[in-house]
Design a protein around this motif. Structure first.
Motif, PDB file in Angstrom:
ATOM      1  N   LEU A   1       0.867  -1.188   0.000  1.00 18.04           N
ATOM      2  CA  LEU A   1       0.000   0.000   0.000  1.00 18.04           C
ATOM      3  C   LEU A   1       0.901   1.234   0.000  1.00 18.04           C
ATOM      4  CD1 LEU A   1      -2.677  -0.721   2.775  1.00 18.04           C
ATOM      5  CD2 LEU A   1      -2.883  -1.119   0.318  1.00 18.04           C
ATOM      6  N   CYS A   2       0.406   2.306  -0.609  1.00 15.06           N
ATOM      7  CA  CYS A   2       1.156   3.569  -0.621  1.00 15.06           C
ATOM      8  C   CYS A   2       1.167   4.154   0.797  1.00 15.06           C
ATOM      9  CB  CYS A   2       0.492   4.544  -1.587  1.00 15.06           C
ATOM     10  SG  CYS A   2       1.117   6.227  -1.442  1.00 15.06           S
ATOM     11  N   ALA A   3       2.374   4.459   1.310  1.00 18.19           N
ATOM     12  CA  ALA A   3       2.502   4.979   2.682  1.00 18.19           C
ATOM     13  C   ALA A   3       1.877   6.374   2.811  1.00 18.19           C
ATOM     14  CB  ALA A   3       3.967   5.020   3.081  1.00 18.19           C
ATOM     15  N   ASN A   4       2.008   7.195   1.768  1.00 14.80           N
ATOM     16  CA  ASN A   4       1.403   8.533   1.826  1.00 14.80           C
ATOM     17  C   ASN A   4      -0.115   8.446   1.858  1.00 14.80           C
ATOM     18  OD1 ASN A   4       3.784  10.088   1.800  1.00 14.80           O
ATOM     19  ND2 ASN A   4       4.007   9.669  -0.388  1.00 14.80           N
ATOM     20  N   CYS A   5      -0.652   7.494   1.112  1.00 15.86           N
ATOM     21  CA  CYS A   5      -2.109   7.311   1.122  1.00 15.86           C
ATOM     22  C   CYS A   5      -2.558   6.793   2.481  1.00 15.86           C
ATOM     23  CB  CYS A   5      -2.545   6.357   0.015  1.00 15.86           C
ATOM     24  SG  CYS A   5      -2.550   7.129  -1.615  1.00 15.86           S
ATOM     25  N   VAL A   6      -1.774   5.866   3.072  1.00 13.39           N
ATOM     26  CA  VAL A   6      -2.130   5.342   4.392  1.00 13.39           C
ATOM     27  C   VAL A   6      -2.160   6.487   5.403  1.00 13.39           C
ATOM     28  CG1 VAL A   6      -1.309   3.909   6.313  1.00 13.39           C
ATOM     29  CG2 VAL A   6      -1.370   2.979   4.005  1.00 13.39           C
TER      30      VAL A   6
ATOM     31  N   GLU B   1       3.732   1.883  -8.299  1.00 18.74           N
ATOM     32  CA  GLU B   1       3.086   3.155  -8.620  1.00 18.74           C
ATOM     33  C   GLU B   1       1.785   3.357  -7.860  1.00 18.74           C
ATOM     34  OE1 GLU B   1       2.945   4.103 -12.698  1.00 18.74           O
ATOM     35  OE2 GLU B   1       2.202   6.129 -12.269  1.00 18.74           O
ATOM     36  N   CYS B   2       1.679   4.557  -7.248  1.00 16.50           N
ATOM     37  CA  CYS B   2       0.418   5.001  -6.639  1.00 16.50           C
ATOM     38  C   CYS B   2      -0.237   5.933  -7.635  1.00 16.50           C
ATOM     39  CB  CYS B   2       0.689   5.730  -5.325  1.00 16.50           C
ATOM     40  SG  CYS B   2      -0.759   6.635  -4.713  1.00 16.50           S
ATOM     41  N   SER B   3      -1.532   5.766  -7.839  1.00 15.28           N
ATOM     42  CA  SER B   3      -2.222   6.600  -8.831  1.00 15.28           C
ATOM     43  C   SER B   3      -2.222   8.063  -8.396  1.00 15.28           C
ATOM     44  CB  SER B   3      -3.648   6.106  -9.032  1.00 15.28           C
ATOM     45  OG  SER B   3      -4.290   5.999  -7.779  1.00 15.28           O
ATOM     46  N   ILE B   4      -2.010   8.318  -7.106  1.00 13.11           N
ATOM     47  CA  ILE B   4      -2.034   9.697  -6.609  1.00 13.11           C
ATOM     48  C   ILE B   4      -0.613  10.235  -6.412  1.00 13.11           C
ATOM     49  CG2 ILE B   4      -2.774  11.205  -4.711  1.00 13.11           C
ATOM     50  CD1 ILE B   4      -4.946   8.954  -4.180  1.00 13.11           C
ATOM     51  N   HIS B   5       0.248   9.425  -5.798  1.00  6.95           N
ATOM     52  CA  HIS B   5       1.569   9.925  -5.394  1.00  6.95           C
ATOM     53  C   HIS B   5       2.708   9.522  -6.334  1.00  6.95           C
ATOM     54  CE1 HIS B   5      -0.765  10.026  -1.553  1.00  6.95           C
ATOM     55  NE2 HIS B   5      -0.253  11.233  -1.571  1.00  6.95           N
ATOM     56  N   GLY B   6       2.375   8.823  -7.370  1.00  5.56           N
ATOM     57  CA  GLY B   6       3.413   8.489  -8.346  1.00  5.56           C
ATOM     58  C   GLY B   6       4.213   7.249  -7.977  1.00  5.56           C
TER      59      GLY B   6
HETATM   60 ZN   LIG Z   1      -0.520   7.277  -2.654  1.00  2.80          ZN
END
Ligand SMILES: [Zn+2]
Length: 174
Positions: free
Chosen positions: A117-122, A140-145
């Protein structure tokens, strides 16, 4: 507000007594006086009752607003609890490439590779699965790249290139 209403009520009762007294002694003037007083008290009482009614309506509205707020807070607490339960399945980790991500503990040793999982999203309480690129060098995170995933294994890359060539040549025969 209630005190005003009961004050107006007892004043009205007082004017009743006055009227009764006037009737008892058959005094027309006193009776008129009492009638006037009663009318005044009635007006007081009506306005007190109306004010009380307004106040009550406001209280009912306030109560409804508070109930809605409580329901909303309960929903938020429920969501947070569900999120915490869900996140127990993951732990913060560092990818081979040195990037911070959350990994699904049950997939750490999985043959198809760990699920991240994306850590920034978490941090934003959002659950975004990191999607590996073809070579799995990046996630790749769809939001954070993109973040670095695995340290490139050039021997694997070479093998892949060979297989590409093989497919390419076989394609030529078709
Ligand atoms: Zn993210």
């Amino acid at each position: 507000m209630i005190a005003e209403l009961s004050g107006a009520l007892s004043a009205l009762r007082g004017s009743f007594d006055l009227a009764k007294l006037a009737i008892d002694v058959r005094d027309g003037n006193k009776l008129n006086e009492a009638r006037l007083a009663m009318n005044e008290r009635l007006i007081d009482l009506t306005s007190s009752a109306l004010a009380l009614q307004e106040k009550q309506a406001a209280l009912v509205q306030e109560k409804q607003a508070l109930e809605a707020k409580i329901a909303d807070l309960e929903r938020q607490v429920g969501e947070l609890e569900a999120w915490d339960r869900d996140l127990e399945q993951y732990e913060r980790t560092q990818t081979q490439g040195g990037a911070i991500a959350y990994v699904d503990k049950s997939t750490r040793e999985s043959a198809s590779g760990p699920v991240y999982l994306c850590a920034n999203c978490v941090a934003d309480r959002k659950k975004t699965y990191l999607q590996p690129d073809v070579n799995r060098y990046y996630l790749e995170c769809s939001i954070h790249g993109r973040i670095r995933s695995e340290v490139p294994d050039w021997s694997a890359q070479d093998a892949e290139d060979d297989s590409d060539d093989f497919q390419g040549s076989r394609g030529g025969h078709w």
